[in-house]
Scaffold this active site. Structure first.
Site, PDB file in Angstrom:
ATOM      1  N   LYS A 176      31.212  72.768  41.047  1.00  0.00           N
ATOM      2  CA  LYS A 176      30.096  73.653  41.424  1.00  0.00           C
ATOM      3  C   LYS A 176      30.614  75.090  41.567  1.00  0.00           C
ATOM      4  O   LYS A 176      31.487  75.487  40.802  1.00  0.00           O
ATOM      5  CB  LYS A 176      29.411  73.122  42.691  1.00  0.00           C
ATOM      6  CG  LYS A 176      29.023  71.646  42.532  1.00  0.00           C
ATOM      7  CD  LYS A 176      28.149  71.114  43.623  1.00  0.00           C
ATOM      8  CE  LYS A 176      27.845  69.639  43.344  1.00  0.00           C
ATOM      9  NZ  LYS A 176      26.969  69.059  44.346  1.00  0.00           N
ATOM     10  N   GLU A 215      22.052  60.619  39.702  1.00  0.00           N
ATOM     11  CA  GLU A 215      22.382  61.223  40.987  1.00  0.00           C
ATOM     12  C   GLU A 215      21.115  61.332  41.840  1.00  0.00           C
ATOM     13  O   GLU A 215      20.331  62.283  41.674  1.00  0.00           O
ATOM     14  CB  GLU A 215      22.960  62.625  40.780  1.00  0.00           C
ATOM     15  CG  GLU A 215      24.241  62.639  39.976  1.00  0.00           C
ATOM     16  CD  GLU A 215      25.068  63.889  40.275  1.00  0.00           C
ATOM     17  OE1 GLU A 215      26.212  63.733  40.690  1.00  0.00           O
ATOM     18  OE2 GLU A 215      24.541  65.004  40.142  1.00  0.00           O
TER      19      GLU A 215
HETATM   20  P1  PGA Z   1      28.705  65.264  45.840  1.00  0.00           P
HETATM   21  O1  PGA Z   1      28.070  65.982  44.563  1.00  0.00           O
HETATM   22  O2  PGA Z   1      29.768  64.309  45.328  1.00  0.00           O
HETATM   23  O3  PGA Z   1      29.312  66.380  46.665  1.00  0.00           O
HETATM   24  O4  PGA Z   1      27.623  64.552  46.548  1.00  0.00           O
HETATM   25  C1  PGA Z   1      27.830  65.271  43.386  1.00  0.00           C
HETATM   26  C2  PGA Z   1      27.159  66.150  42.371  1.00  0.00           C
HETATM   27  O5  PGA Z   1      26.320  66.973  42.762  1.00  0.00           O
HETATM   28  O6  PGA Z   1      27.436  66.061  41.176  1.00  0.00           O
END
Ligand code: PGA
Length: 262
Positions: free
Chosen positions: A11, A170
């Site tokens: 991210k 997700e």
């Molecule tokens: P997270 O994020 O593992 O921090 O929950 C996953 C993603 O958004 O791809």
């Protein structure tokens, strides 16, 4: 047999220096395993992460990915980055349709579709994210939402091999919240996704497409997730930011899949 694929979605985290330090530590500890790894740093670190990967002995199993793209090759789109530009960094995969892009940057199934078509025109591979919100799940609309995301996102796209796409399921309520979906919920959705892909493409292509789970995946919960029949990997946010965490997550994930298959 579908080879597990674990992707790191950093991210908007890590400077160039921090990305380099991560990669040096990660590669120092890396021992080849039967698992594909994709590292998706922010755009600013693509060049340095890409050269570290290509200069290592592991460039056949560790690939460079990016977190978004524009569908046009060039033009008056202030602030955007096109696929030909991203290809200059030897990017292999592109995350598309992440719920944060849908939520904060107005991405729709229609823009996702344009991006997917552009990705295929550039011979790259998408990691196509889909997922329902908590309200949609509680209203009993999970499968309808996912079906619409798949059908509209993949409209007019033909895939000839299971290698051409990775789907990431997700659930929005599980991303960054610490709330992981239960194994039962995950398997039910992954199996539904595979059935939908089977209708969209063909049963043999659908059975070869890898489907990742994402949402608060950690070394402590990945084992039971990877043991599920239709889970072929994970898209990992928070737990991909520290090399030790990410390395142990990968090792546990691959071992769990190997054990279940042996
Ligand atoms: P997270 O994020 O593992 O921090 O929950 C996953 C993603 O958004 O791809």
């Amino acid at each position: 047999m579908r080879k597990p694929i674990i992707a790191a979605n950093w991210k908007m985290n890590k400077t160039i220096k921090e990305s380099q330090l991560f990669m040096q530590k990660f590669l120092f500890d890396y021992t080849p395993i039967s698992c594909d790894i994709v590292i998706c740093p922010p755009v600013t670190a693509l060049s340095s992460v890409g050269s570290i990967i290509s200069g290592s002995s592991y460039s056949s199993s560790i690939k460079l990915g990016t977190q978004n793209c524009h569908w046009e090759e060039k033009g008056a789109y202030t602030g955007e980055v096109s696929l030909p530009m991203l290809k200059e960094f030897s990017v292999n995969s592109v995350i598309i349709g992440h719920s944060e892009r849908r939520q904060y940057f107005s991405e729709t199934n229609q823009t996702v579709n344009k991006k997917l078509k552009a990705i295929y025109s550039q011979n790259l591979r998408p990691i196509f994210c889909i997922g329902e919100s908590l309200e949609q799940r509680e209203a009993g609309n999970t499968f309808t939402v996912l079906s619409t995301q798949l059908n509209e996102g993949l409209d007019d796209i033909s895939i000839t091999s299971g290698e051409d796409i990775v789907i990431a399921y997700e659930p929005i309520w599980a991303i960054g919240t610490g709330n992981v979906a239960t194994p039962k919920q995950i398997q039910a959705v992954h199996s539904f996704i595979r059935e939908t892909l089977s209708v969209l493409f063909s049963p043999s292509i659908a059975s070869a497409i890898r489907i990742q789970y994402g949402g608060s995946v950690k070394p402590s919960n990945i084992e039971s997730i990877m043991q599920l029949k239709d889970v072929d990997g994970a898209l990992v946010g928070g737990a991909s930011l520290e090399p030790d965490d990410f390395m142990s997550l990968i090792q546990i994930a691959c071992k769990a899949k190997e054990q279940i298959r042996s």
